[in-house]
Design an enzyme around this catalytic site. Structure first.
Site: not given
Ligand code: NAD
Length: 256
Positions: A138, A151
């Site tokens: 990401s 995350y």
């Protein structure tokens, strides 16, 4: 291009994983799709993809939060040539309020599963003399945002693991890279739009431009098709010397 190869894509019954699995099948790879569920729709999805692309598609249920199930997925799949680690979840909360079970689940699914599936695939890839590992990290593997501690930690971990695996396989015909998407319009992201419209009293276009895509200079979502195309590129001969790197697909986010 990928005819005769077997690809496993974790977390691929929706969103980016499904887009990647479809691109791999379009290029002729046989594909294993996966999630933690095991219902008629999952198997119907595999059957319809097989018919659409004229390749073998199998659905194998395995929970990527469980190390042994990650390894069993690879064992059940067969001789895996292409591994795409995509399964991932999100939870948003301040560090001091972050629920411990959510932290543990995000670290397990988004990061530790990549260790287990990779470890299970490498002996076969080395023995057969070819392998491609693509980790869907990401923009949050390269930058941080508040309230996404687990995350961001997991995705930075995936980028680090990508580099280590690339070095450990550098003299084999195996590559390991990470794709770092910015915002991609998946069902998960689409579902956030109505709540955000209500929360900020904004229309859909304003929510997309000023809230969701605030850090994405292109002001456009990346698409699952584009992430799939980048994955097939990393499996192509043009990418044989690309290993241990990150490929940002973020409309300029990480250039800021
Ligand atoms: P999604 O929710 O549509 O897909 C996630 C997939 O993972 C689903 O198929 C889900 O069933 C599966 N999954 C969840 N928990 C699992 C488990 N325990 N075991 C097995 N499978 C499990 O989300 P998405 O947006 O397509 O995200 C896919 C990946 O892309 C994630 O790793 C996410 O972090 C990453 N990503 C997404 C975006 C985005 O904007 N959508 C941006 C950057 C990175």
């Amino acid at each position: 291009m990928l005819s005769g190869k077997l690809a496993v894509v974790t977390g691929s019954n929706s969103g980016i994983g499904l887009g990647v699995a479809r691109k791999l099948a379009e290029q002729g790879a046989n594909v294993v799709i996966n999630s933690f569920t095991d219902n008629a729709e999952d198997h119907a999805l595999a059957a319809s993809m097989a018919a659409e692309f004229d390749v073998k598609v199998q659905y194998i249920s395995a929970d990527m939060s469980k190390g042994q199930q990650c390894r069993d997925l690879i064992a059940k799949a067969g001789d895996v040539d292409i591994l795409v680690n995509n399964a991932g979840i999100q939870h948003v909360a301040a560090v001091e309020d972050f629920p411990i079970d959510k932290w543990d689940a995000i670290i397990a699914i988004n990061m530790t599963s990549v260790f287990h599936t990779t470890a299970a695939c490498l002996p076969g890839m080395r023995a057969r003399g070819w392998g491609r590992i693509v980790n869907i990290a990401s923009a949050h593997g390269l930058t941080a945002s508040p309230f996404k501690s687990a995350y961001v930690t997991a995705k930075h971990g995936v980028v680090g693991l990508t580099k280590t695996v690339a070095l450990e396989t550098a003299e084999d015909p195996i590559t390991c890279n990470a794709i770092c998407p910015g915002y991609v319009l998946t069902p998960l992201v689409e579902a956030q739009i109505p709540d955000t419209m209500a929360q900020y009293d904004m229309d859909r276009e304003t929510v997309i431009r000023d809230v969701l895509l605030q850090r994405q200079p292109s002001k456009q979502f990346a698409t699952t098709d584009q992430i799939g195309g980048c994955t097939t590129f990393l499996c192509s001969p043009s990418a044989d010397q690309i290993t241990g790197t990150t490929l940002s697909v973020d409309g300029g986010w990480t250039a800021l």
